[in-house]
Scaffold this motif. Structure first.
Motif, mmCIF file in Angstrom:
data_model
loop_
_atom_site.group_PDB
_atom_site.id
_atom_site.type_symbol
_atom_site.label_atom_id
_atom_site.label_comp_id
_atom_site.label_asym_id
_atom_site.label_seq_id
_atom_site.Cartn_x
_atom_site.Cartn_y
_atom_site.Cartn_z
ATOM 1 N N UNK A 321 0.814 -1.215 0.000
ATOM 2 C CA UNK A 321 0.000 0.000 0.000
ATOM 3 C C UNK A 321 0.847 1.265 0.000
ATOM 4 N N UNK A 322 1.896 1.272 0.848
ATOM 5 C CA UNK A 322 2.682 2.493 1.019
ATOM 6 C C UNK A 322 4.133 2.344 0.572
ATOM 7 N N UNK A 323 4.431 1.272 -0.174
ATOM 8 C CA UNK A 323 5.772 1.034 -0.722
ATOM 9 C C UNK A 323 6.791 0.641 0.359
ATOM 10 N N UNK A 324 7.890 0.122 -0.079
ATOM 11 C CA UNK A 324 8.948 -0.304 0.829
ATOM 12 C C UNK A 324 8.553 -1.547 1.608
ATOM 13 N N UNK A 325 8.953 -1.567 2.872
ATOM 14 C CA UNK A 325 8.655 -2.685 3.753
ATOM 15 C C UNK A 325 7.907 -2.204 4.987
ATOM 16 N N UNK A 326 7.413 -3.143 5.751
ATOM 17 C CA UNK A 326 6.745 -2.842 7.016
ATOM 18 C C UNK A 326 6.938 -4.026 7.946
ATOM 19 N N UNK A 327 6.763 -3.833 9.249
ATOM 20 C CA UNK A 327 6.901 -4.955 10.175
ATOM 21 C C UNK A 327 5.871 -6.055 9.884
ATOM 22 N N UNK A 328 6.315 -7.292 10.008
ATOM 23 C CA UNK A 328 5.453 -8.458 9.833
ATOM 24 C C UNK A 328 4.723 -8.685 11.153
ATOM 25 N N UNK A 329 3.495 -8.205 11.228
ATOM 26 C CA UNK A 329 2.749 -8.124 12.474
ATOM 27 C C UNK A 329 2.060 -9.437 12.838
ATOM 28 N N UNK A 330 1.687 -9.526 14.127
ATOM 29 C CA UNK A 330 0.851 -10.638 14.574
ATOM 30 C C UNK A 330 -0.586 -10.426 14.111
ATOM 31 N N UNK A 331 -1.065 -9.189 14.210
ATOM 32 C CA UNK A 331 -2.423 -8.846 13.783
ATOM 33 C C UNK A 331 -2.391 -7.627 12.874
ATOM 34 N N UNK A 332 -3.261 -7.612 11.871
ATOM 35 C CA UNK A 332 -3.595 -6.411 11.132
ATOM 36 C C UNK A 332 -5.000 -6.019 11.558
ATOM 37 N N UNK A 334 -7.998 -6.440 13.586
ATOM 38 C CA UNK A 334 -8.476 -7.617 14.310
ATOM 39 C C UNK A 334 -8.229 -8.914 13.533
ATOM 40 N N UNK A 335 -7.601 -8.803 12.371
ATOM 41 C CA UNK A 335 -7.363 -9.996 11.551
ATOM 42 C C UNK A 335 -6.004 -10.601 11.894
ATOM 43 N N UNK A 336 -6.006 -11.887 12.235
ATOM 44 C CA UNK A 336 -4.764 -12.583 12.581
ATOM 45 C C UNK A 336 -3.884 -12.703 11.346
ATOM 46 N N UNK A 337 -2.636 -12.264 11.475
ATOM 47 C CA UNK A 337 -1.699 -12.238 10.351
ATOM 48 C C UNK A 337 -0.562 -13.242 10.539
ATOM 49 N N UNK A 338 -0.313 -13.654 11.784
ATOM 50 C CA UNK A 338 0.663 -14.708 12.059
ATOM 51 C C UNK A 338 2.113 -14.286 12.085
ATOM 52 N N UNK A 339 2.381 -12.975 12.137
ATOM 53 C CA UNK A 339 3.761 -12.506 12.136
ATOM 54 C C UNK A 339 4.354 -12.363 13.524
ATOM 55 N N UNK A 340 5.319 -11.461 13.645
ATOM 56 C CA UNK A 340 6.110 -11.334 14.863
ATOM 57 C C UNK A 340 5.636 -10.189 15.747
ATOM 58 N N UNK A 341 5.667 -8.964 15.214
ATOM 59 C CA UNK A 341 5.277 -7.785 15.998
ATOM 60 C C UNK A 341 5.108 -6.606 15.067
ATOM 61 N N UNK A 342 4.407 -5.575 15.545
ATOM 62 C CA UNK A 342 4.287 -4.341 14.767
ATOM 63 C C UNK A 342 5.448 -3.393 15.050
#
Length: 352
Positions: A321-332, A334-342
């Motif tokens: 959405x905003x280019x580049x990278x972003x943290x691989x989150x646990x949640x986006x 209320x949706x479970x994303x399965x990552x590490x942290x924001x």
């Protein structure tokens, strides 16, 4: 002994002599090289167990809650967190790790007993905070590398609001290398939820609370070795950190006592930060140290690497959405994303 034999013997002697010199030089280099001591901080994005606590507002982190938080998801979160810690240290994980967004001591016990961290013998320092959601700050430390002397929870009081509650500041006093006293503060200042302007006084009050404690330490010891870390929800250039806490943005010419923010040099770079909101990265997770750690000629002092943001590939994902990278989150949301942290973790390098 004939001439060829004498030449061979001389060659062998010379070779052995050179190898001895090399071994001696290597031993000297190892003796002169300082030992590294590292402190890590990590906002773990809601390390909650899946059980109900009647004293906390933790209903969303239950199997039938809004986030459908289960034991299986909790265990995955534990393994993910342990992976980050072990990756941060390479062959030897950091001596101290500070956390925020931890629900309780039980969650920390599971982190240390149900993951590969068990073999390192970490001990827990944790106190329950009055935060309404039940999220706390905490730390773990290796008793073979630092001796716990004392710890306390420092409450943050809001001016003009006797009912407001936020996370305590966790303070630990430890002995490093058998002789150096280290004062460590782990923070999680009030968020900007409700608007940055509307909440600015809350982060000011957290900064002033911490500064009062630092001033008390300085009065007793003008050479106090202090490390301040945490999620400040403000950047090194914001008023709460730069003015009210008094964390300088650059090394001062004199070597008197002051606080310096080691994260300031990392600011202003595209795609660099510890947290991303929409298209903007910001450095809200920080390491701030007292000046004696900069100028010590022996004992505990700032290492050559100073402080860094850990950007392991597995902690990031593409930002479509905003280019580049972003943290691989646990949640986006209320949706479970399965990552590490924001948030991305940070690491401080000290030499001993």
């Amino acid at each position: 002994m004939d001439k060829p034999q004498r030449k061979i013997s001389g060659f062998i002697f010379s070779l052995l002599f050179i190898l001895s010199l090399a071994r001696f030089a290597s031993a000297q280099e190892q003796e002169s090289k300082p030992e590294e001591f590292r402190i890590m901080f990590y906002n773990v994005e809601n390390l909650f167990d899946p059980f109900d606590d009647s004293l906390k507002n933790d209903d969303e982190f239950m199997p039938r809650g809004m986030r459908a938080w289960t034991w299986k998801k909790f265990e995955k979160k534990l393994q993910h967190t342990a992976k980050v810690i072990i990756s941060a240290g390479g062959w030897r994980p950091p001596e101290i790790i500070g956390f925020c967004e931890v629900e309780n001591r039980f969650s920390l016990i599971q982190l240390l007993k149900r993951t590969p961290l068990e073999r390192f013998g970490y001990q827990i320092v944790h106190e329950e905070s009055p935060d309404a959601r039940g999220i706390d700050v905490a730390l773990i430390y290796r008793p073979d590398r630092v001796k716990h002397l004392y710890h306390s929870a420092i409450p943050v009081l809001f001016e003009g609001d006797s009912t407001g509650a936020t996370r305590d500041i966790l303070y630990m006093k430890g002995l490093v290398g058998g002789k150096d006293t280290l004062h460590l503060f782990v923070n999680h200042w009030p968020s900007k939820y409700g608007g940055a302007t509307a909440t600015i006084t809350r982060r000011r009050d957290a900064a002033l609370t911490l500064r009062a404690t630092i001033d008390s330490l300085q009065l007793k010891d003008n050479r106090a070795l202090i490390v301040i870390t945490g999620d400040f929800n403000d950047t090194p250039a914001d008023e709460s950190v730069l003015i009210h806490l008094g964390a300088k943005d650059r090394v001062q010419e004199n070597s008197g006592f002051y606080l310096i923010n080691l994260m300031h040099p990392l600011m202003g770079k595209w795609d660099v930060g510890t947290h991303k909101f929409r298209e903007e990265w910001s450095i809200i997770d920080q390491f701030i140290v007292s000046s004696p750690l900069l100028f010590n000629s022996e004992g505990l002092r700032i290492g050559e690497k100073r402080a860094e943001i850990l950007r392991f590939p597995f902690l990031l994902e593409e930002d479509r959405t905003h280019n580049g990278t972003k943290p691989f989150r646990t949640y986006n949301g209320m949706r479970y994303h399965g990552g590490f942290s924001d948030h991305l973790p940070i690491l401080l390098h000290l030499d001993l």
